[in-house]
Design an enzyme around this catalytic site. Structure first.
Site, PDB file in Angstrom:
ATOM      1  N   LEU A  64     -10.282   8.038   4.747  1.00 48.23           N
ATOM      2  CA  LEU A  64     -10.579   7.538   6.101  1.00 48.23           C
ATOM      3  C   LEU A  64     -11.974   6.917   6.193  1.00 48.23           C
ATOM      4  O   LEU A  64     -12.427   6.555   7.281  1.00 48.23           O
ATOM      5  CB  LEU A  64     -10.366   8.639   7.141  1.00 48.23           C
ATOM      6  CG  LEU A  64      -8.921   9.190   7.200  1.00 48.23           C
ATOM      7  CD1 LEU A  64      -8.725  10.111   8.393  1.00 48.23           C
ATOM      8  CD2 LEU A  64      -7.876   8.082   7.220  1.00 48.23           C
ATOM      9  N   ASP A 295      -1.871   8.075   0.005  1.00 52.46           N
ATOM     10  CA  ASP A 295      -3.091   7.510  -0.574  1.00 52.46           C
ATOM     11  C   ASP A 295      -3.578   6.349   0.318  1.00 52.46           C
ATOM     12  O   ASP A 295      -3.965   5.289  -0.192  1.00 52.46           O
ATOM     13  CB  ASP A 295      -2.858   7.041  -2.021  1.00 52.46           C
ATOM     14  CG  ASP A 295      -4.176   6.811  -2.761  1.00 52.46           C
ATOM     15  OD1 ASP A 295      -5.238   6.996  -2.148  1.00 52.46           O
ATOM     16  OD2 ASP A 295      -4.124   6.420  -3.942  1.00 52.46           O
ATOM     17  N   HIS A 299      -8.820  -1.290   3.097  1.00 49.26           N
ATOM     18  CA  HIS A 299      -9.869  -2.285   2.838  1.00 49.26           C
ATOM     19  C   HIS A 299      -9.612  -3.405   3.833  1.00 49.26           C
ATOM     20  O   HIS A 299      -8.533  -3.478   4.441  1.00 49.26           O
ATOM     21  CB  HIS A 299      -9.779  -2.817   1.407  1.00 49.26           C
ATOM     22  CG  HIS A 299      -9.916  -1.746   0.366  1.00 49.26           C
ATOM     23  ND1 HIS A 299     -11.130  -1.203   0.014  1.00 49.26           N
ATOM     24  CD2 HIS A 299      -8.983  -1.088  -0.386  1.00 49.26           C
ATOM     25  CE1 HIS A 299     -10.949  -0.271  -0.913  1.00 49.26           C
ATOM     26  NE2 HIS A 299      -9.652  -0.177  -1.169  1.00 49.26           N
ATOM     27  N   GLY A 315      -5.884  -0.634  -3.377  1.00 51.02           N
ATOM     28  CA  GLY A 315      -5.383   0.268  -2.332  1.00 51.02           C
ATOM     29  C   GLY A 315      -4.950  -0.460  -1.086  1.00 51.02           C
ATOM     30  O   GLY A 315      -5.290  -1.632  -0.866  1.00 51.02           O
TER      31      GLY A 315
HETATM   32  O1  DOR Z   1      -6.039   2.288  -5.096  1.00 48.39           O
HETATM   33  C1  DOR Z   1      -6.886   3.151  -4.928  1.00 48.39           C
HETATM   34  N1  DOR Z   1      -7.754   3.082  -3.890  1.00 48.39           N
HETATM   35  N2  DOR Z   1      -6.957   4.181  -5.779  1.00 48.39           N
HETATM   36  C2  DOR Z   1      -7.986   5.050  -5.753  1.00 48.39           C
HETATM   37  O2  DOR Z   1      -8.013   5.950  -6.552  1.00 48.39           O
HETATM   38  C3  DOR Z   1      -9.083   4.903  -4.778  1.00 48.39           C
HETATM   39  C4  DOR Z   1      -8.597   4.184  -3.582  1.00 48.39           C
HETATM   40  C5  DOR Z   1      -9.721   3.760  -2.671  1.00 48.39           C
HETATM   41  O3  DOR Z   1     -10.551   4.610  -2.332  1.00 48.39           O
HETATM   42  O4  DOR Z   1      -9.729   2.608  -2.243  1.00 48.39           O
HETATM   43 ZN    ZN Z   2      -6.827   7.959  -3.381  1.00 48.88          ZN
END
Ligand code: DOR
Ligand code: ZN
Length: 429
Positions: A64, A295, A299, A315
């Site tokens: 978050l 997960d 971004h 991510g």
């Molecule tokens: O894709 C990912 N994004 N994998 C991770 O381990 C970290 C995460 C992030 O914090 O953006």
């Molecule tokens: Zn993660």
């Protein structure tokens, strides 16, 4: 007995949908009975046609952000996304800027989260900088998160963290470094070659070997291949408190998505082949993985659309679409209803939280979902600041209509009904 609230209708109880009355008193589920035997209550809600009630979902792996990355997500937008997705408990990762790897930082995060969260939350601590702080950290954190860059310290870390929940990001850093050095200017499509599944398998083997006979609660997160899931299962069968989770993106998407979506679909670990995603989905069906995690890794869209491979952060967000996607998979017959446990009861058990099932004594967290009406996933409507998803355009047949958190109506039709800071900290176990 008189309860504060009784909700009547079809409810997910013990793995089945039954006609039930859930009574909540003082924020806690007081009884689960047939409607005829329900206690009297100050307030009574009867579900409408096509509606069902589920326990509040539990997502044990989210990011978050906030701190210096509040522009990507903050505790208000992130937990509004959670509420909209029927998630009433999130466990937040420590890879913040600055990283949460000390008691002082953890206290700072507790303060920020406590003043902004709309849903209940647990906090992981990173590999602690000062081992002397571990016993104090354990009073606040639900567990520790170990990243590939911490592996060299693993033997001593695992000694220090015996009996704590230790969540492992399994990707072997040496394998990744070697693969990266082989490609001079990578394209997004090379992501899966740079972080191959061999890196994951090696990491699982390495961690299991170092763990040896220590008394640990090891949890491997976001597994992407049948091979690594099997390794965790066989270690579990030999005893030891080991568990694992997988994401819906690794179960339902493949590296084909990267060809179409480019950087939007870049994630660590990468999306794999169809054979791998089928293995992950099948492990969810049969309960070989203990939990489903989003997960949620927000971004900004413009960051994800950059041209340079190394400049695209990995991510994507997931909190507000996970439950609707799971229910759509159930409705279309691809996974059994019991898969819901992987996003509620089981992660709650791993975290040691009294949540995640419609059972007396649990927090009065109830999600009212409407089934049937088709919608299209449209990220421009997200509460999250991350307005993109590799699931864009997917048709979903379930919509979260209401969320009760500890007996209080917290969300109705997408709008929060509670103030910032209503979310409570759930301490470690
Ligand atoms: O894709 C990912 N994004 N994998 C991770 O381990 C970290 C995460 C992030 O914090 O953006
Ligand atoms: Zn993660």
């Amino acid at each position: 007995m008189r309860a504060d609230l009784v909700i009547e209708g079809r409810a997910y109880v013990d793995g089945r949908l039954i006609e039930a009355a859930i009574a909540i008193d003082d924020g806690v589920i007081a009884s689960v009975s047939s409607p005829a035997l329900a206690p009297s209550a100050d307030e009574r809600l009867v579900l409408g046609p096509g509606q069902i009630m589920l326990p509040g979902m539990v997502d044990m792996h989210v990011h978050l952000r906030d701190f210096n990355q509040a522009y990507k997500e903050d505790w208000y937008t992130g937990t509004l996304a959670a509420l909209r997705g029927g998630v009433t408990l999130v466990a937040d990762m420590p890879n913040n800027d600055p990283p949460v790897n000390s008691l002082a930082r953890l206290r700072e995060k507790l303060e920020i989260a406590g003043s902004r969260a709309l849903v209940d939350f647990a906090l992981y601590c990173g590999a602690p900088m000062d081992p002397g702080e571990i016993s104090e950290i354990r009073k606040i954190a639900c567990g520790f998160k170990i990243y590939p860059e911490d592996y060299s310290r693993l033997p001593s870390l695992l000694d220090q963290l015996e009996e704590s929940l230790v969540v492992i990001h399994p990707e072997d850093p040496e394998t990744i470094m070697l693969e990266r050095s082989r490609i001079i200017s990578p394209r997004i499509e090379d992501h899966g070659r740079i972080r191959p599944k061999l890196a994951e398998i090696r990491a699982v083997d390495r961690v299991l070997e170092i763990a040896g006979s220590r008394r640990l609660r090891l949890h491997f997160t976001h597994l992407t291949t049948g091979d690594s899931i099997l390794r965790v299962i066989s270690s579990k069968l030999r005893g030891g408190g080991i568990s694992c989770d997988a994401t819906l993106h690794h179960a339902l998407l493949s590296s084909d998505a990267v060809k179409v979506l480019g950087g939007i679909a870049k994630v660590n670990p990468p999306l794999r082949s169809r054979e791998d995603s089928e293995a992950v989905l099948s492990a969810m069906r049969s309960g070989l993985v203990d939990a489903i995690t989003s997960d949620h890794a927000p971004h900004l869209l413009e960051e994800k659309l950059r041209d340079d491979y190394d400049e695209v952060p990995p991510g994507f967000p997931g909190l507000e679409i996970y439950l609707p996607i799971i229910l759509t998979e159930v409705l279309e017959g691809r996974v059994p209803l019991r898969v819901l446990d992987l996003y509620s009861r089981k992660p709650a058990e791993i975290l040691g939280a009294r949540k995640g099932s419609l059972t007396p004594g649990m927090d009065g967290d109830v999600v009212v979902v409407e089934l049937g009406r088709k919608r299209v996933i449209s990220p421009s409507d997200f509460a999250s600041k991350a307005k993109y998803t590799p699931f864009e355009g997917w048709k979903i047949k379930a919509e979260v209509r209401m969320v009760f958190l500890r007996g209080t109506l917290a969300l109705r039709d997408g709008e929060s009904c509670v103030r910032m800071g209503f979310g409570r900290h759930v301490a470690g176990s």
